[in-house]
Motif scaffolding. Structure first.
Motif, PDB file in Angstrom:
ATOM      1  N   ARG A 251       0.858  -1.185   0.000  1.00 36.52           N
ATOM      2  CA  ARG A 251       0.000   0.000   0.000  1.00 36.52           C
ATOM      3  C   ARG A 251       0.900   1.244   0.000  1.00 36.52           C
ATOM      4  O   ARG A 251       1.189   1.820   1.051  1.00 36.52           O
ATOM      5  CB  ARG A 251      -0.911   0.010   1.220  1.00 36.52           C
ATOM      6  CG  ARG A 251      -1.902  -1.139   1.251  1.00 36.52           C
ATOM      7  CD  ARG A 251      -2.942  -0.954   0.146  1.00 36.52           C
ATOM      8  NE  ARG A 251      -4.104  -1.804   0.353  1.00 36.52           N
ATOM      9  CZ  ARG A 251      -4.345  -2.916  -0.308  1.00 36.52           C
ATOM     10  NH1 ARG A 251      -3.474  -3.354  -1.215  1.00 36.52           N
ATOM     11  NH2 ARG A 251      -5.438  -3.619  -0.078  1.00 36.52           N
TER      12      ARG A 251
ATOM     13  N   SER B 227      -3.807   4.997  -1.100  1.00 37.65           N
ATOM     14  CA  SER B 227      -2.959   4.325  -2.080  1.00 37.65           C
ATOM     15  C   SER B 227      -3.742   4.194  -3.368  1.00 37.65           C
ATOM     16  O   SER B 227      -4.975   4.164  -3.369  1.00 37.65           O
ATOM     17  CB  SER B 227      -2.564   2.938  -1.587  1.00 37.65           C
ATOM     18  OG  SER B 227      -1.953   3.024  -0.324  1.00 37.65           O
TER      19      SER B 227
ATOM     20  N   PHE C 292      -2.831   1.947  -6.429  1.00 39.61           N
ATOM     21  CA  PHE C 292      -2.924   0.656  -7.099  1.00 39.61           C
ATOM     22  C   PHE C 292      -2.556  -0.490  -6.166  1.00 39.61           C
ATOM     23  O   PHE C 292      -1.441  -0.522  -5.643  1.00 39.61           O
ATOM     24  CB  PHE C 292      -2.013   0.616  -8.325  1.00 39.61           C
ATOM     25  CG  PHE C 292      -2.406   1.613  -9.379  1.00 39.61           C
ATOM     26  CD1 PHE C 292      -3.667   1.578  -9.959  1.00 39.61           C
ATOM     27  CD2 PHE C 292      -1.519   2.595  -9.773  1.00 39.61           C
ATOM     28  CE1 PHE C 292      -4.029   2.497 -10.920  1.00 39.61           C
ATOM     29  CE2 PHE C 292      -1.872   3.514 -10.741  1.00 39.61           C
ATOM     30  CZ  PHE C 292      -3.132   3.466 -11.311  1.00 39.61           C
ATOM     31  N   PRO C 293      -3.451  -1.447  -5.981  1.00 40.88           N
ATOM     32  CA  PRO C 293      -3.081  -2.670  -5.264  1.00 40.88           C
ATOM     33  C   PRO C 293      -2.349  -3.604  -6.236  1.00 40.88           C
ATOM     34  O   PRO C 293      -1.905  -3.159  -7.293  1.00 40.88           O
ATOM     35  CB  PRO C 293      -4.453  -3.240  -4.875  1.00 40.88           C
ATOM     36  CG  PRO C 293      -5.358  -2.783  -5.978  1.00 40.88           C
ATOM     37  CD  PRO C 293      -4.816  -1.475  -6.479  1.00 40.88           C
TER      38      PRO C 293
END
Lengths: 753, 286
Positions: A712, A739, A741-742
């Motif tokens: 994250r 955050s 983009f995972p």
């Protein structure tokens, strides 16, 4: 002395960086950006060796009595199964031997092997993995080179400037990897033929197209598809390439909107898509003349049409075209002359019933440019040339009106500008150990009655301590006459270009850098270390609350300051063998100071501050491993200090006048005083080359995992209210980290027939 | 005791989370598990006096004096102690406001200090504010009442949707004075000015100086809505303050925004001291 000259070509066009060597004389040169080479030799019989990684080496015995022109055509080094070949960006030896330092070359073929966000290969984002280059934020393609901002990069595509090289707020660059041959990024030591921006030159070359046979390549990705057609205009004489790409978010969002039609609680999702086209053609008119035509056209389109009659459309994009004529006067003298056009425009159009509102901004250039290269003898290579640009800055155009004519107002703020440059530079091979390059660029700019001129000295030196160890140093002074008007750290399509005029003086930077290159393990590894110091004046920012849109007095909104950047870049690179890749580490500082001025207290109360792209530490590791003839494993890892950001230190309650809710107003006493948590991410990829089929001569599946361990990473931090259960009362405040983009797996199918 | 009381009043005031410019993005990312609480250590920031004072002709002057608090501190407003507030006006008029914390029943705003008599003010009159507290902090301000710019017409037009979805937009027209540099605030309240306005924005005459202004809304009002339309004429200092407050609130939570400082109309602290000059009309749209 006689001169051997010509071009080095690969299967699909020129091979810049290919080596043409005469081993018995220990003489050699590398082909330039147009694939041209020129070698001065004593008359005699020699074996000439032409090589480029990823291609079969050609050895040819020549009896040179007179100067001769000779083109070399190299065949790919692949075998019958068509393994993935890393078309490396020049050899490490070439890199070590060159006087030029602080340059990174990357081919689209290399970039395509690496894992990418949503599987969308982006050559500019791959450059962010090189030392000295920072990104502007998670997932964005902006380049921040050695403490410079994104608007201080000169982005060229086949000699034409691209003013906004981004799609979708910077998440993707405009460069379609199928159409791109290679990109050179100059971080310092700028050759005298380049100018106009302070911090870097991003020189993108499009592929020339296959002049042997017609071919189609393409790819189906998670969010976009690509198709490229290329082939001979006339075999061995000329070729063309046309490439297109389009995203398809809008197809899904329209379907979702249709499914929810009639649901009063559903807010329709606006349409968004982008597309771009690249085209290139080249033709050999004769032994001495070749012509090239290149073009790019791309648009981002965002639209919202409500059932209530409110329409909102926001479109932006670039149109770029260039025509180049390459003429060989003699084996010792040749010239490239080009005419180019570039246009960037954004337009916002609102309509409600009889009322309309339109806002737009443009920049348009016409440029003529000529570059000569003259090799009087084997010790000197002289380059000289000139360029001139006619700019049109459509800073802002607003029109509001109604069909009944009662509402009608607007403004149109625009300026013309003329920019010109003359340059000359000499690369002098003083001895086996010393190689020196000195150049001078005279530049000028005029807008209305305001005119500026600048002298830009450039110098570089290389000293060969041993065949394995070279030392290099350089100095460059740069002027920038165009300024990006933006009040945001991100690359927004509404950013405006503004000329140097009235109180807005040209930006200026100077940079010194020095480094050492050590070639070891039989030339398989190259270790380089470079230190740099850059200082700049007339850096621009804007006063708080600046009115940036359609402002005829825009120059009054500018603030001016100084910039400083210094650092050390270590780079370990391996380009041959089954395992290739690089490790880069940068230790750097970037600072700015904007003192009190123009009735303001400056920025950060006149104290030094770190811009958002300052990173103390930045480590990148990139690895490519050819597991088998069909399978390549790739991976990259990035670790960097968190970027500075501005957080409010205090708040106060603001009740406002009649009826407005009370709110907490943040107080920001200083700029970028807080540093986000460190950023680290690993991306993994597999390229699986499939067997040729009846339909496809080549095809592969490229699997990517972006952010493989689902870190994250901080995108931004904000302060949020904590409320009681029924949300009627604020009971506290908390800091929230967002955050973007995972972990994102993706697969892309690429094909060729 | 009284300080506790006003703290409670201000604390009870519903604090809307304005300014999350990308609220949708935040909500989306939150639902994806991409938001998390973090510990943030902020450097100390000395508390500054904050004043909000909107004088109105014919109304008893009242204002709020608070102070800034560290962002992550307890939400209760921090009130400075032993605050003395002196208002000055034309012809040597002077009034020392009493500390009398309460909630204005019409505006639903809390105040800490209140005058003794309705204010006499005409356009062009200059007023001064002088605030001191026991810590020796000293805040001053000057405000001139702008001229009233009258509303010429209030019109509305319904769309051609079925009855249940029938909505109207509203147009307000007025004449901008010939001199440049006029700033406005346009509000439309539904039923009462005590509630949050339906429409609230701040136009200026930069591109339309000296000409007829048409301010409008989208299709958002239903048949038989009672609308209170207000056109405020602001001085530049107040307009700049409002803009800076919007910018500051908008920067919290918007990664694309450049945080900006507050441009107060007062010296020695933060906040606004101004004289409201407005014209208001109530219409029922049918």
């Amino acid at each position: 002395m006689v001169t051997l000259s010509g071009r080095v070509l690969g299967e699909a066009g020129i091979l810049p960086g290919a080596t043409v060597a005469v081993p018995v004389l220990s003489a050699g040169v590398t082909a330039d950006e147009q694939g041209n080479y020129s070698l001065s030799l004593p008359a005699g019989r020699y074996q000439v060796v032409v090589s480029f990684i990823g291609y079969q080496t050609v050895k040819r015995d020549l009896n040179l009595r007179n100067s001769q022109q000779l083109d070399f055509r190299l065949a790919p080094a692949g075998n019958e199964l068509g393994e993935v070949v890393v078309e490396a960006s020049g050899t490490l030896e070439q890199k070590q031997q060159s006087t030029q330092m602080s340059v990174e070359r990357l081919t689209a073929t290399e970039a395509k092997l690496l894992p990418a966000l949503f599987g969308e290969v982006d050559i500019l984002k791959t450059l962010q993995l090189k030392p000295g280059v920072q990104n502007g934020g998670e997932g964005t393609s902006g380049l921040f080179v050695r403490g410079g901002s994104a608007d201080q990069n000169l982005v060229l595509v086949d000699d034409a400037v691209v003013y906004n090289p981004n799609h979708l707020f910077g998440l993707f660059s405009v460069f379609n990897s199928d159409a791109v041959q290679s990109v050179d990024l100059y971080k310092g030591g700028f050759p005298a033929q380049f100018g106009g921006r302070l911090s870097s030159v991003v020189d993108v070359k499009l592929r020339e197209g296959n002049n042997q046979k017609l071919g189609v390549t393409g790819g189906l990705g998670l969010i976009s598809s690509r198709l490229t057609v290329e082939g001979p205009l006339k075999k061995n004489k000329g070729a063309f390439l046309v490439s297109g790409r389009r995203t398809y978010f809008d197809i899904f969002t329209r379907r979702i909107n249709q499914l929810n039609e009639g649901d009063p609680d559903f807010n329709p999702i606006p349409d968004y898509y982008f597309y771009d086209f690249n085209a290139k053609a080249n033709y050999t008119l004769g032994e001495k003349d070749r012509v090239y035509l290149s073009g790019y056209y791309g648009q981002d389109k965002f639209g919202f049409n409500s059932t209530g009659g409110f329409n909102f459309n926001f479109n932006w994009g670039n149109a770029v075209a260039s025509a180049r004529w390459n003429h060989v006067f003699s084996p010792r003298l040749y010239a490239n002359t080009s005419a180019s056009f570039t246009h960037y425009k954004y337009e916002i159009a609102n309509k409600l019933d009889q009322f309309s509102f339109n806002l737009s901004s443009t920049i348009r250039d016409y440029t003529l440019k000529t570059d000569f290269e003259y090799t009087p003898n084997e010790r000197h290579t002289v380059r000289f040339g000139a360029m001139g640009t006619q700019h049109r800055f459509g800073v802002g155009r607003l029109k509001a009106g109604s069909t009944d004519g009662r509402l009608s107002f607007g403004d149109d703020v625009g300026y013309d500008g003329q920019e010109g440059a003359l340059y000359a530079t000499d690369n002098f091979r003083a001895s086996d150990r010393w190689q020196l390059e000195g150049g001078l660029r005279l530049t000028g700019f005029r807008s209305g009655t305001d005119a500026y001129a600048g002298l830009e000295p450039r110098a570089a030196a290389r000293y060969t301590l041993s065949p394995k160890l070279t030392l290099k140093a350089n100095y460059a002074l740069m002027y920038q006459y165009l300024h990006l008007v933006t009040n945001s750290g991100a690359s927004l399509p509404t950013d405006i270009w503004y000329p140097s005029r009235l109180s807005v003086k040209p930006q200026r930077s100077q940079q010194v850098s020095a480094g050492a290159s050590f070639l070891f393990a039989g030339g398989q590894w190259l270790l380089t270390n470079e230190v740099y110091y850059k200082w700049a004046k007339n850096q621009v920012d804007f006063r708080d609350g600046a009115q940036l849109f359609v402002n005829p007095d825009l120059d009054a909104e500018f603030l001016f300051g100084k910039g400083f950047a210094y650092g050390n870049e270590i780079y370990l690179e391996k380009k041959t063998g089954r395992t290739t890749g690089w490790v880069g580490y940068t230790l750097s500082w970037t600072k700015r100071r904007f003192p009190a001025q123009r009735g303001t207290s400056g920025i950060n109360n006149g104290e030094l501050f770190y811009p958002t792209y300052d990173r103390r530490h930045n480590l990148t590791v990139v690895g490519l491993h050819q597991l088998s003839k069909r399978v390549n494993l790739t991976g990259s890892f990035t670790l960097s200090s968190g970027n500075p950001t501005t957080l409010p230190l205090a708040r106060f309650i603001f009740q406002d006048i009649y009826g407005d809710d009370a709110s907490a107003v943040p107080v920001y006493p200083n700029r970028n005083g807080y540093r986000l948590a460190a950023y680290h991410r690993m991306d993994l990829g597999v390229v699986w080359k499939m067997k040729p089929t009846r339909w496809f001569t080549e095809s592969d599946l490229t699997f990517s995992i972006y952010n493989a361990y689902n870190r994250r990473n901080p995108y931004f931090v904000f302060f949020d209210q904590v409320k009681n259960e029924d949300e009627s009362q604020v009971i506290g405040y908390r800091a929230r980290q967002v955050s973007l983009f995972p972990v994102i797996p993706s697969v892309t199918y690429n094909f060729k027939f | 005791m009284r300080i506790m009381q006003i703290s409670r009043i201000l604390g009870t005031a519903h604090c809307g989370q304005r300014g999350l410019g990308v609220l949708g993005l935040c909500a989306l990312l939150s639902s994806c598990g991409l938001q998390q609480d973090i510990d943030v250590e902020l450097p100390a920031y000395p508390a500054q006096l904050v004043v909000e004072c909107y004088l109105e002709p014919g109304k008893v002057p009242q204002l709020t004096v608070t102070e800034t608090t560290e962002y992550l501190a307890d939400p209760s407003p921090s009130l400075p102690q032993q605050v003395q507030v002196i208002l000055g006006g034309p012809a040597g008029w002077r009034d020392t406001l009493r500390f009398a914390p309460a909630l204005d029943p019409i505006t639903q705003k809390a105040y800490t200090h209140r005058g003794r008599a309705p204010l006499q003010a005409r356009p062009g009159d200059v007023f001064t504010l002088d605030v001191t507290d026991e810590q020796g902090r000293h805040l001053t301000g000057t405000a001139t009442m702008p001229a009233i710019v009258p509303i010429d017409t209030v019109e509305w037009k319904f769309n051609d949707q079925p009855e249940a979805q029938r909505k109207a937009y509203v147009l307000v027209r007025f004449q901008d004075p010939p001199e440049a540099g006029n700033y406005y605030r346009f509000q439309i309240h539904r039923d009462s000015v005590s509630k949050d306005p339906e429409v609230d924005y701040n136009p200026q005459d930069r591109l339309n100086n000296g000409r007829e202004f048409t301010l409008g809304t989208s299709y958002e009002f239903a048949p038989n809505d009672t609308l209170v339309v207000t056109l405020y004429h602001l001085d530049k200092a107040y307009a700049d303050f409002m803009q800076s407050v919007d910018d500051a609130r908008g920067a919290n939570g918007n990664p694309f925004a450049q945080p900006a400082g507050i441009k107060s109309t007062v010296q020695g602290g933060l906040g606004v001291f101004t004289v409201l000059s407005y014209q208001r009309r109530t219409v029922v749209i049918k």
